[in-house]
Design an enzyme around this catalytic site. Structure first.
Site, PDB file in Angstrom:
ATOM      1  N   LYS A   1     -19.688  93.853  71.980  1.00 12.57           N
ATOM      2  CA  LYS A   1     -19.141  92.622  72.563  1.00 12.57           C
ATOM      3  C   LYS A   1     -17.858  92.248  71.823  1.00 12.57           C
ATOM      4  CE  LYS A   1     -21.804  89.301  74.198  1.00 12.57           C
ATOM      5  NZ  LYS A   1     -22.805  88.224  74.350  1.00 12.57           N
TER       6      LYS A   1
ATOM      7  N   ARG B   1     -34.968  78.100  88.066  1.00 15.36           N
ATOM      8  CA  ARG B   1     -35.678  79.379  88.121  1.00 15.36           C
ATOM      9  C   ARG B   1     -37.165  79.219  87.823  1.00 15.36           C
ATOM     10  NH1 ARG B   1     -31.667  83.576  87.244  1.00 15.36           N
ATOM     11  NH2 ARG B   1     -33.108  84.881  86.084  1.00 15.36           N
TER      12      ARG B   1
ATOM     13  N   GLU C   1     -37.072  81.905  81.943  1.00 14.08           N
ATOM     14  CA  GLU C   1     -37.346  80.476  82.116  1.00 14.08           C
ATOM     15  C   GLU C   1     -38.760  80.212  82.612  1.00 14.08           C
ATOM     16  OE1 GLU C   1     -32.951  81.097  82.229  1.00 14.08           O
ATOM     17  OE2 GLU C   1     -34.644  82.026  83.283  1.00 14.08           O
TER      18      GLU C   1
END
Length: 618
Positions: A281, A394, A366
């Site tokens: 990243k 969600r 979630e």
């Protein structure tokens, strides 16, 4: 080279040296643009070579690619006809920050939330097959997104169907990346070799056809046990192979040549393939490489130093919540905190450091976070679930069935409620009031300022039923915050401004209370301003007692099923003929832009509301 690129198909004719130059130019463009506009920098810097390798091998005029979440898709946007408009990304009226089907024919599926790519890609692949087309379909999913249950549901289904789906696992953080190196690349080469694959099939057929089938089956089982045991020790792909995928990797996600070689060889394999690539990243920009979390989703920053520009401002609502939960956890040992891969974003990092045994980051899951909280509450704890408003969507079934049906004392702290700005339609927290309001047993609160947030949180801990507190992104108003919160009159609204005989009464929710106060200042006649505080339970007493001829509701949420709808239902049920004027987000998805631009777009500025009230009042 980037300026001369007319079509992504041209990448298939480029030499490796040219692709490397192009990678450098793309990184420069991403850095220049994001430093001015903000955006998802570190993920997109990490996938430059991966994207170039994919486009240099596959034909995305015929083949299709689905990017999970879309954080890593800036190179994809630049290569697909959006280079000249890339400077508008995340600006009002400009490019969206995520793949968007209405923006480009190369955006085959719109994304913004995590863990959807494999499901969508499998759907696209089945559509190809049913319509007698032969395009390849590729899903690019990050290691973080792979923690979402939907990703494994899709892997399981794809493996069962044995379709030629290609999944690229972009791994930039998980420990399974330790196997990057020559051995892994060699194993991938061996397993792609047609002679190896043919020999493997011939051996299995030979064993199965032995005269004594029972012995043959036992030998095959033993051989497979040894093979999988050895593979598990050196190759971390056994779980994917168990789901029906051929696993390849890990390979270096910044080595274009290796990826081109692998992609070229798997193009014609008629089976599910998972290619594990390792990327860094923030690749190519040291500040982002050193602090990938800080530069994941970043605001404007100094390109030379990496310093993120921050204007002096009052504490954010997130910071107020962060302090409140730590303070109350010191007093109450039953307080536990749960988040879904966002400890910093939700303000739980300090809690995690002070109470590591009472903090749980479940990853991008979630649904699990909510049912985990329900189990904890059933066991006698007081769980606090801190998740962005847009992501709690969600877990609707878990909130309804596992928490509210059982009336368990779970506290939901919904950050980023309302319009969040440049991330756009996939991230606005516009629907929480509407979808939570339909569920029995839950209380829904919204603070007018940061002091009231602290007050509400302390009061919520004392309740024996589920509570949701929604609050906006960014800085508060600068209100003084009481160390010891005043008691909150549960279920009661409050008058911020009350004038006897007022012709108009404005009921405002959360962030809109300050807007309502501005409206009252603009209007040149007496106006009552009421801080609703509670979306549910609705303060019916204060509504029934109002004598104004015009009631006004203002909310930073959808009008369909929201606070204003609750007021309208009450007036209808009680046969109260007072006129009602509702302000909020209409029945549409709101695009991206600054919050000020979006409030104006939705008709939620003080001037727009005041003018509408004047017109309604006649």
């Amino acid at each position: 080279m980037l300026e001369s690129l007319k079509s992504p198909a041209e990448l298939q004719k480029m030499r490796l040296s040219e692709l490397k130059i192009l990678a450098s130019e793309i990184r420069h463009l991403i850095l220049e643009t994001v430093s001015k506009n903000g955006g998802h920098l570190a993920p997109s810097l990490g996938t430059v070579e991966l994207t170039l390798a994919l486009y240099s091998v596959f034909n995305f005029g015929k083949d299709k690619i689905v990017w999970d979440v879309g954080h890593q898709a800036y190179t994809h946007k630049i290569l697909t006809g959006r280079r000249d408009s890339f400077h508008t990304i995340r600006k009002f009226g400009g490019l969206t920050g995520f793949p968007n089907r209405s923006e480009s024919p190369y955006d085959f599926f719109g994304v913004g939330h995590s863990s959807t790519s494999i499901s969508a890609a499998l759907g696209l692949l089945l559509a190809e097959e049913i319509q007698n087309k032969n395009g390849k379909v590729i899903a690019v999913i990050g290691d973080g997104a792979l923690t979402g249950g939907e990703a494994f549901e899709a892997l399981n289904h794809a493996g069962q169907l044995k379709k030629n789906l290609i999944v690229i696992l972009n791994d930039n953080e998980m420990s399974i990346a330790k196997n990057v190196g020559a051995l892994s690349e060699y194993l991938s080469e061996v397993r792609l070799n047609p002679q190896y694959r043919r020999a493997k099939r011939d051996f299995e057929n030979f064993i199965k056809n032995l005269p004594i089938s029972d012995i043959g089956d036992k030998i095959l089982t033993a051989a497979n046990s040894v093979r999988y045991g050895l593979k598990s020790a050196i190759v971390p792909g056994t779980i994917f192979e168990a789901l029906g995928f051929t696993y390849l990797g890990p390979i270096d996600g910044h080595d274009i040549h290796i990826m081109q070689d692998i992609f070229s060889k798997i193009k014609d394999l008629d089976e599910p393939i998972l290619i594990h690539v390792h990327t860094t990243k923030g690749k190519g920009y040291k500040p982002a490489e050193n602090s990938p979390e800080k530069f994941h989703g970043v605001g404007k920053f100094n390109l030379d130093t990496g310093e993120i520009f921050k204007k002096p401002a009052p504490p954010t609502y997130t910071e107020i919540f962060s302090k409140a939960i730590v303070d109350i956890a010191r007093q109450n040992k039953k307080i536990v905190a749960i988040t879904a891969a966002m400890p910093s974003g939700t303000g739980l990092k300090n809690f995690s450091q002070e109470f590591p045994d009472r903090f749980f980051d479940v990853g991008i899951a979630e649904e699990h976070a909510v049912t985990l909280a329900a189990g904890m509450a059933a066991g006698g704890l007081r769980p606090v679930v801190a998740i962005y408003s847009t992501f709690i969507q969600r877990a609707y079934d878990q909130i309804l069935h596992d928490v509210c049906l059982q009336k368990l004392p779970v506290i939901f702290c919904l950050d980023r409620a309302g319009l969040v700005g440049e991330d756009g339609a996939t991230h606005h927290g516009a629907f929480d009031m509407a979808f939570l309001r339909t569920i029995p047993n839950i209380n829904i609160l919204a603070p007018k300022d940061e002091n009231e947030l602290r007050q509400m949180f302390f009061a919520a801990v004392k309740q024996e039923n589920p509570v949701a507190i929604r609050y906006p992104r960014g800085s508060g108003s600068g209100a003084a915050v009481d160390e010891i919160p005043q008691n909150l009159d549960w279920g009661k609204a409050e008058y911020v401004k009350k004038i006897d005989g007022a012709a108009v009464s404005i009921f405002a929710v959360g962030s809109m209370v300050s807007v309502a106060q501005e409206v009252a200042q603009i209007l040149n006649f007496p106006v009552n301003v009421i801080n609703a505080r509670f979306i549910k339970p609705l303060d019916k007493n204060i509504l029934a007692a109002e004598t104004s001829k015009l009631l006004v509701t203002i909310e930073e949420g959808t009008l369909s099923g929201g606070f204003g709808a609750a007021v309208a239902e009450f007036l209808e049920d009680e046969n109260i003929s007072t006129r009602l004027l509702r302000f909020g987000i209409h029945d549409k998805f709101v695009e991206h832009g600054t919050r000020a631009e979006l409030l104006k777009l939705c008709g939620l500025t003080a001037e727009q509301i005041a003018n509408a009230i004047l017109g309604a009042k006649g």
